[in-house]
Each structure stands twice: as structure tokens, then as C-alpha cells.
Motif scaffolding. Structure first.
Motif, PDB file in Angstrom:
ATOM      1  N   ASP A  79     101.409 -74.912  54.548  1.00 13.65           N
ATOM      2  CA  ASP A  79     100.525 -74.479  53.481  1.00 13.65           C
ATOM      3  C   ASP A  79      99.290 -75.376  53.539  1.00 13.65           C
ATOM      4  O   ASP A  79      99.364 -76.568  53.218  1.00 13.65           O
ATOM      5  CB  ASP A  79     101.210 -74.613  52.127  1.00 13.65           C
ATOM      6  N   GLU A 122      94.700 -67.307  53.908  1.00 14.41           N
ATOM      7  CA  GLU A 122      95.758 -68.246  53.547  1.00 14.41           C
ATOM      8  C   GLU A 122      95.331 -69.316  52.556  1.00 14.41           C
ATOM      9  O   GLU A 122      96.174 -69.930  51.921  1.00 14.41           O
ATOM     10  CB  GLU A 122      96.375 -68.875  54.792  1.00 14.41           C
ATOM     11  N   ARG A 140      95.901 -66.651  49.622  1.00 14.04           N
ATOM     12  CA  ARG A 140      97.116 -67.485  49.730  1.00 14.04           C
ATOM     13  C   ARG A 140      98.224 -66.733  50.469  1.00 14.04           C
ATOM     14  O   ARG A 140      99.397 -66.823  50.124  1.00 14.04           O
ATOM     15  CB  ARG A 140      97.580 -67.929  48.344  1.00 14.04           C
ATOM     16  N   LYS A 142      99.679 -65.918  54.342  1.00 13.33           N
ATOM     17  CA  LYS A 142      99.633 -66.393  55.731  1.00 13.33           C
ATOM     18  C   LYS A 142     100.498 -65.512  56.625  1.00 13.33           C
ATOM     19  O   LYS A 142     101.658 -65.204  56.297  1.00 13.33           O
ATOM     20  CB  LYS A 142     100.136 -67.835  55.791  1.00 13.33           C
ATOM     21  N   PHE A 172     102.086 -67.594  49.404  1.00 17.46           N
ATOM     22  CA  PHE A 172     102.424 -68.934  48.904  1.00 17.46           C
ATOM     23  C   PHE A 172     102.555 -68.968  47.390  1.00 17.46           C
ATOM     24  O   PHE A 172     103.393 -69.700  46.862  1.00 17.46           O
ATOM     25  CB  PHE A 172     101.357 -69.942  49.350  1.00 17.46           C
TER      26      PHE A 172
END
Length: 602
Positions: free
Chosen positions: A16, A83, A180, A182, A210
Motif C-alpha cells: 500500500d 492506487e 485506492r 491496485k 485498500f
């Protein structure tokens, strides 16, 4: 057709980027098991990666759909993932909002849409702040008055402009943005083309959200890989290269004799500081500081190709170093009459905070997190050195007046949300751009090598940040083009690169990785994707037809994208499209004399 869509991997570990920290690198690693509760959605075009290329690709696809009347039963037409929690990549989340460009960027050296985006940022400063008279009257205002860029600004203004550009499409449900998020896996089929070659067709990309701690699977007809590291290429089983290729592989004069895949360009965590005279703002001594300092890493010496200028004339002509502080300054306080900016604000992206030979491509999540954390430690170490040990202009050492701004880049540690990435995995393309096609030493005329299938232009030196004395670095280039052949993988039917993952080499990537060029790559790919869908032809097959390629080129030209370099033909000129189209040819390559003839006729 062999079906590979039954994806079987269940356990994943990913980094992250917003959780990377120096003290506990592994806390940024998120491990999870793929459950049956996967959200599944569909779209026509998936753009994975919300950086400069990704934003441009999404925007151009949506505009191309409007222009051509293309409609779809699916909602949305485009899904854009990112991401981090900021769109914009290099110019926002990676902190490099002092843009790397060519000297004609304002006139004829970039796409009209990129130029307008920059003008919108300037307009915000003129509208929202009181500028001194000469700055307010300057059509090409540079709020930072820096010497490396024609435009430097605070990232929040680019964020706002991106939102303004994309929000109408969101409201019409043509676009869905997922921050956020990925990429973690790809599902593919094996497709055999007309000559019996087996290629990959991507059917879906899996993502990890995330914020929601949940997996999402997105199916799309065309997938655009605008991730900063070319993440989709290994997931989809598409061939790629990274690092330095061998001389036998590329034929380049400055390629090493043996391939060096670990020799990937440095990444950097920029930070932003103010100069506050009379204050003491020294940060706590960062981890690894002594180790970095003992190797001589910290210095005010940068890259000679950028930091010197000629001054004086005649016998008094001399080389003078340009000021470190003004290199990527975002705000020059002297331009503002208002109290909003009482101090200069500078973004620091220098040789001293480039993390060298710590490749984060194709390593496990734990190693990647450790190397990213080391990059953060290096940047804070450079700040500490500037505050305590840097030689002062008037004598003595250290500038405790340097104050770390933690708000400009939107992070608690004051470093960029994502590292500034200079090199990615690169597709094995139908055409790989090599140094001899763009560098000045091999191109004696006004322009670099001509490409009939050009879909954009660019110009920048071969800028390679890496081990000292990198072969091929710092070469000057002639104005060059972006050939469509470099944007199409040899072994993928519907996967298109739109970031630094196009068909360049380690050497030529140094010239093609900059802001306006990445924007043009994205604009070409978004337009290309819609034309392919509208004609019912896979991108791989579309590019084989000279008639189809001509339609793509004409549409880009009509939108204000230069495909051929004419220094004195601004994108806003009324006959811009006519002049650009006059050079389009279907058969034999054009030379400099032919280009001169075409422009004279117009």
C-alpha cells in the motif's frame, strides 16, 4: 483458443503506497486471501493507473466517444483506477509539479489539450491571488519562477483541474473513478491471429480496494495499462523488458554489452520546503542518515546538463551554476502581493535524493516496501543535511530556516504519496524506439527520424538518473515523434500501454518519460481504443490497416495533437490541422526535403 480465464491464485501480498514508512517498512505490506465475495463489474475501456497518461487516456477516450457519436449499452464506458488517493501521477502524487518540458511547449511542442490544462492552472493563480502587475500580465505565468520548467505550481491546482475535466463524464455515468485500487491479477484468453501467432487477450483485471478491504474484478473490451511500473504486463503474461538491454538486443551504441535488468533508473520521493528566515526548523535526525552521508550522497551538485548556463559575452563569457533553491521552486513569493505566500516554496527533487540501484520492479512485496522506505529515509536525510550541513552562501553550514511543508503533498511525513518513477517495465513492441532514431548525433537535419505512423511528438534530452557515468545519458535529441508501433505489444490483442511502459529502450525511455509526452501517449491510446471499438476491430488488427491508422491520425490532428514538428505552427493556428494533414502519407517514408516542400505548399 485456449481459455486461461479460470484464475486460480488465492493469496496475495501487495504494498500500500500510502502506508510506506521508514520505521516499519513491512507495515505497508497488505496480505489477503481472494474470497468468493468479489465484486464484478464491466466497462468498455479499463484504464488501470491514474497518472498523467491514465488521466489523459480516460479523458481522450471520453472525448473521442462524444466526437464520433460512439455509444455503448454498458455504463460506464470508462473505468479509471488509481492506487493512491490522488489522480495525476508525476504532477501530483509523485510531487513533480515543476514540469519537465521542451522550449516550445507553449506554442507548438505539445498537444493542445495539455497546453490548455496548463493554462487553466495559470488562470487559477491569476483569479484567486493578487499578483504583482508584471506577473498578472504575463500570459505564460510561472508561479515558481524556476529555471528547469516553464510552469511550476502546487499539486492541488492540478488535482482540481483534473476533477473539473473528468466530473462531467462522471455525472453522465460515462466514467467511474476508483481510487485506492491496485491491480493484483489478470485473466486472459489465448487468441490466434490471422497468421497463426498466439497472443494474449485480457478478459478481466482483478484489483484490491485498500479502503474497503475488498477485491474487485473489472471486465473490459480494451485494457489500457497506465500503471507507473507496467504492472499489468507480467499479470497478463505479456512479454516485456526492464532495465538496460544488451547491445545485441537493441543495436544501440550506448547499450551495455550484456543486459542489466536490475539497472533501472532511480526513483525519488520529492518533498516541499519553505525558506523562513530567522527560524529553526531542523527535523529529527532520520534513520540511515550517517550511512548515506558517509558515502558522499548529499551535495548541492546536481546534473551538469541542467544546472549551468552561459553568462556574459565576449572575453567575459563564462559558465555559471544556476541556484539550487530556484531549480524546482513552486512559488516565488516576490510574484504575489497578497499575504497568501509570505515565503518561497520549493520542491526538492535532486541528485541527492535519487535512490540508486534499488530496483522495485519484479521483487516481492516485502523487498519493495523496504526499498521504498529507504527512498523516504534518503529524502529526509537530504533535508536534514540541508538544514545542518549544507554550505551557506555567506559562509557557515546548514539552513535551519528550511521548513518542511507537510500539507502541499498531502502526507504526514511531507514526502510525495508515491515515488517519482522514471522507468517501468516496457512492452516488446512492434517498433522499439532506439537512440539512433532520436539523438542529435545521428540525425543531422532539423528533426529526428520520421515515422509514418506518428501519433504525437516530444523533445527532451536522454535524461538517465542512475549509476554514475551512465552510457548514453545527457545526449541531446532532435524533435522526435511517438510512433503508433511503439504503443502496441507484439503479443497482446487488446492491452495498450499508456505510461512509461511503451516500446522504448533503457536509453530512449530517458527522453519519452516526461509529462507532455506521457500525456500525448495517453491521448493517442484513449482515442485509439474508441476507434477500435467503434469499428469492431481489436487494436492489434486495427493498427495493421494504413486506412485505419490514417483515421486515428486525422482525429488526433483535429483535436490539436501535433504529429509532425513545425516550430512555427502553433496548435491554436487556424490552419494547424491543414498543415499537419498535408504531411500524412500512406507509403514511402518522408525526408527533410519532402517535409519542407509540404510546408511551403500550405
Amino acid at each position: 483458443m485456449a481459455d486461461n480465464s479460470n484464475f486460480t491464485q488465492n493469496f496475495f501480498s501487495v504494498v500500500d503506497p500510502l502506508k510506506v514508512n521508514i520505521e516499519n517498512p513491512h507495515s505497508a505490506v497488505v496480505s489477503f486471501e481472494l474470497s468468493e465475495n468479489v465484486e464484478r463489474i464491466e466497462c468498455d475501456i479499463l484504464v488501470a493507473g491514474g497518472g498523467v497518461g491514465g488521466v489523459s487516456a480516460a479523458l481522450s477516450a471520453l472525448r473521442a466517444a462524444d466526437e464520433s457519436g460512439f455509444s455503448t449499452s454498458k455504463k460506464p464506458l470508462v473505468i479509471l483506477t488509481e492506487e493512491t488517493d490522488w489522480l495525476g501521477g508525476q504532477m501530483t502524487s509523485q510531487g513533480v509539479s515543476a514540469l519537465d518540458e521542451n522550449h516550445l511547449v507553449e506554442i507548438s511542442g505539445a498537444a493542445r489539450s495539455y497546453q490548455q490544462f496548463r493554462q487553466n492552472i495559470r488562470a487559477r493563480y491569476k483569479r484567486d491571488f493578487k499578483l504583482v502587475d508584471w506577473a498578472a500580465a504575463e500570459p505564460w505565468l510561472n508561479p515558481g519562477d524556476c529555471w528547469v520548467s516553464w510552469l511550476a505550481f502546487e499539486p492541488k491546482f492540478a488535482l482540481d483541474e483534473i476533477e473539473i475535466l473528468l466530473s462531467p463524464y462522471e455525472k453522465r455515468q460515462q466514467l467511474s473513478i476508483r481510487l485506492r485500487t491496485k491491480a493484483i491479477y489478470a485473466k486472459t484468453d489465448d487468441a490466434t491471429n490471422s497468421v497463426g501467432v498466439v497472443q494474449k487477450k485480457v478478459t478481466a483485471i482483478g484489483f484490491f480496494d485498500f479502503e474497503r478491504n475488498k477485491c474487485v474484478e473489472i471486465s473490459a473490451k480494451i485494457v489500457i495499462d497506465a500503471t507507473e511500473l507496467g504492472d499489468l504486463l507480467p499479470m497478463a503474461g505479456v512479454n516485456y523488458r526492464s532495465g538496460a538491454e544488451s547491445r545485441d538486443e537493441t543495436g544501440e551504441a550506448h547499450a551495455p554489452e550484456k543486459a542489466r535488468p536490475e539497472n533501472v533508473q532511480d526513483f525519488t520521493y520529492p518533498f516541499v520546503i519553505e525558506y523562513r528566515p530567522g527560524t529553526n526548523n531542523v527535523i529529527q535526525r532520520p534513520r540511515h542518515y550517517d550511512k548515506f552521508n558517509s558515502t558522499g550522497k548529499f551535495s548541492l551538485e546536481g546534473y551538469p546538463m541542467f544546472e549551468c548556463k552561459l553568462k556574459g559575452e565576449g572575453d567575459d563569457l563564462r559558465i555559471e551554476k544556476l541556484p539550487f533553491w530556484e531549480y524546482r521552486r513552486l512559488i516565488s513569493a516576490k510574484l504575489f502581493e497578497s499575504k497568501d505566500y509570505p515565503f518561497d516554496v520549493a520542491m526538492i527533487n535532486w541528485n541527492s535524493n535519487d535512490l540508486r540501484m534499488q530496483n522495485i520492479i519484479d521483487v516481492d512485496a516485502a523487498t519493495q516496501a523496504e526499498r521504498l522506505a529507504l527512498g523516504k529515509a534518503l529524502s529526509l536525510g537530504f533535508l536534514y543535511w540541508l538544514q545542518t550541513e549544507a554550505p551557506r552562501d555567506e559562509g557557515g553550514f546548514g539552513y535551519p530556516e528550511f521548513y518542511l511543508r507537510t500539507d502541499v503533498l498531502g502526507t504526514t511525513d511531507g514526502l510525495s504519496k508515491y515515488p517519482y518513477i522514471r522507468e517501468s517495465r516496457r512492452i516488446v513492441a512492434h517498433h522499439t524506439i532506439v537512440e539512433e532514431e532520436i539523438v542529435a548525433a545521428n540525425n543531422p537535419y532539423a528533426r529526428a527520424c520520421h515515422f509514418d505512423d506518428s501519433v504525437g511528438i516530444g523533445r527532451y534530452p536522454v535524461d538517465i538518473h542512475g549509476e554514475q557515468d551512465v552510457p548514453g545519458a545527457a545526449q541531446h535529441t532532435k524533435p522526435f515523434q511517438i510512433p503508433l508501433g511503439a504503443l502496441i505489444p507484439r503479443d497482446a490483442v487488446n492491452l495498450l500501454p499508456a505510461c512509461k511502459n511503451i516500446g522504448t529502450t533503457h536509453v530512449t525511455n530517458g527522453s519519452y518519460r516526461l509529462h507532455p509526452i506521457e500525456w500525448s501517449i495517453g491521448e493517442a491510446q484513449g482515442t485509439f481504443a474508441v476507434l477500435s471499438l467503434k469499428n469492431g476491430i481489436e487494436p492489434q488488427e486495427f493498427a495493421k490497416s494504413s486506412n485505419h491508422v490514417r483515421k486515428l491520425q486525422e482525429q488526433l490532428i483535429e483535436r490539436g495533437v501535433p504529429l509532425f514538428w513545425f516550430n512555427d505552427v502553433p496548435t491554436e493556428r487556424p490552419d494547424f490541422a491543414a498543415i499537419q494533414k498535408s504531411v500524412l502519407v500512406e507509403h514511402s517514408p518522408i525526408d527533410e526535403q519532402s517535409l519542407a516542400y509540404f510546408i511551403q505548399q500550405v
